[in-house]
Design an enzyme around this catalytic site. Structure first.
Site, PDB file in Angstrom:
ATOM      1  N   HIS A 197      -7.265  -6.154   1.124  1.00 19.02           N
ATOM      2  CA  HIS A 197      -5.901  -5.351   1.425  1.00 19.02           C
ATOM      3  C   HIS A 197      -5.302  -5.727   2.761  1.00 19.02           C
ATOM      4  CE1 HIS A 197      -4.022  -1.367   0.070  1.00 19.02           C
ATOM      5  NE2 HIS A 197      -4.070  -1.110   1.493  1.00 19.02           N
TER       6      HIS A 197
ATOM      7  N   ASP B  31      -9.954  -5.767  -2.885  1.00 21.65           N
ATOM      8  CA  ASP B  31      -9.364  -4.882  -2.421  1.00 21.65           C
ATOM      9  C   ASP B  31     -10.301  -3.680  -2.350  1.00 21.65           C
ATOM     10  OD1 ASP B  31      -7.632  -2.654  -1.554  1.00 21.65           O
ATOM     11  OD2 ASP B  31      -5.915  -3.744  -1.965  1.00 21.65           O
TER      12      ASP B  31
ATOM     13  N   SER C 111       0.854  -1.231   0.052  1.00 25.41           N
ATOM     14  CA  SER C 111      -0.107  -0.080  -0.014  1.00 25.41           C
ATOM     15  C   SER C 111       0.922   1.325   0.045  1.00 25.41           C
ATOM     16  CB  SER C 111      -1.126  -0.096   1.221  1.00 25.41           C
ATOM     17  OG  SER C 111      -1.984   0.863   1.039  1.00 25.41           O
TER      18      SER C 111
END
Lengths: 290, 290
Positions: free
Chosen positions: B268, B232, B153
């Protein structure tokens, strides 16, 4: 008995389900997690066996799901992993949230007989009966005839005692840092006094004490895998007492059936489970696919 | 520059060290974790290469150490893993703890130029220079000439941008769910406006934007591995924009060098990293041991 799905998470090619159901045994809503390996989620899925993981003090179904890495091995072998909670939650029993080692998060996998705990704190019946019944009713891709059990610390005590109390019910058992002789350990004494009462705790506790149960074992030859870290502070503080379990095995001529590996420097944390979870999945697989 | 050892934890045959040092770059004490594989801790230890893991928003060095499962692959391959923190902590900059996506836990691996952030929030210099210098000075079993980088991320943005800004510095790069084009994403816009100022954020931000950096890449042929889960939510909300990174690769004729795998249903969370960390360690190993 219906099950509510709270989350579905992709993990190692399979699905980790966060689930809940209303338990008649505990009188509360109970959370649990279920890992379905890819062999049970694909279009050509077949029945897969189940490994039950019993967690230690303070844990929920999430700790081992996130940090234990059983999904890694279970995915390869095609084994579902069932992660129960460690106690009822929100039973509104006075004092249940006061200690980390008694009450909520600390059900000790026994059926309490002492008031006020006897109404809700029945984790033995919950884990051996109601939860698997519910799971097998709702997930037809699981094979109810092939179930193994493992766990950590209080959950290691749970895994060993449930196996030894129910010959033939589980295909295999293993444990990490189990409270192997709770009658002789501070954690066990506190829990048994609370759940069984001051006058009955030793006699009733003996029905759940793995070392005592092993001394009376009359079942088939054992094949138990146990990992204990030599850097485990609770081992050093004599909360675990694996040596007593070894002695009990010797007393019945089953010392070859109890393989306790003392892992140098490993501690009581999930870093230890992560490091050896593949071995414990392999151990279960050996029996589940025998 | 001295390092304080706060914990030593056995993990997958090696040691996970929880460490801290006083950073001149950030003006704060900085925590970091270092995993030494068994190849670097035994009596016959030899120099091992290093994989740097950059975490995402809100994370500390512990999240990936506990949940990412990188130690599993790193132990087998003989690679150390360095887990930096994601920002200074306790810098006493007004407002630094107000948002999850700016300030503490959200350093974005840039050197801030905008007051009051420019004094402490210099995670680019910290991660590319001061931290590795400190680590190599204190751990002679690590090979400073063989370093790869990866992250998740915000840390995926960090890994890609640090690699692309410094041709030859890292042997390889990979990422999970990277913020691949922060100039075009709400998270990136907020961070860049804060760290670079309202008037400069686009020009200064372009110096750290992986998609913009890739368009100007003149280095050797690329071999970048990226995993993005189709489940995600931040991918769906267009915070990640991996398609823009692919387009940039095409614009310079490097589309074969950017392998973005869209993993069905993966989200995620660290469950995704755990599921594919072995692949990312293998990717790094291919280059670290070339």
């Amino acid at each position: 008995m219906s099950v509510t799905t709270k989350a579905t998470i992709a993990s190692f090619g399979g699905k980790l389900l966060k689930l809940a159901h209303q338990s008649k045994v505990t009188g509360t809503e109970m959370n649990f997690n279920l890992y379905l390996p890819p062999q049970a989620t694909g279009k050509e899925s077949s029945k897969v066996p189940v490994l039950i993981w019993l967690s230690g003090l303070t844990c929920t179904p999430d700790n081992c799901s996130e940090k234990g890495f059983f999904q890694h091995g279970a995915s390869k072998k095609g084994i579902a992993v069932l992660y129960p909670d460690t106690s009822p939650r929100g039973a509104n029993v006075q004092g249940e949230d006061e200690s980390y080692d008694f009450g909520s998060g600390a059900g000790f996998y026994v059926d309490a007989t002492n008031d006020p705990w006897s109404k809700n704190y029945k984790m033995y019946s919950y884990v051996t009966d109601e939860l698997p019944s519910t799971v097998f009713e709702n997930f037809k891709q699981l094979d109810s005839s092939r179930v193994s059990i493992t766990g950590h610390s209080m959950g290691g005590h749970g895994a060993l005692s449930l196996f030894l109390k129910n010959p033939g019910k589980y295909k295999s058992v293993s444990a990490f840092a189990p409270i192997a002789n709770p009658l002789k350990a501070p954690w066990g004494e506190k829990a048994f006094k609370g759940y069984f009462g001051e006058s009955d705790w030793q006699s009733k506790g003996a029905e759940y004490d793995s070392t005592e149960l092993l001394k009376k074992w009359k079942g088939e030859p054992l094949d138990i895998l146990i990992d204990v870290g030599t850097g485990d502070n609770f081992y050093k503080q004599k909360q675990l007492l694996p040596e007593n379990f070894t002695e009990a095995a010797k007393s019945i001529g089953q010392e070859k059936g109890v393989n306790i590996r003392y892992q140098p420097d490993y501690d009581h944390s999930y870093f230890t489970m992560a490091s050896f979870s593949d071995d414990h999945v392999d151990h279960a697989a050996k029996h589940l696919f025998a």
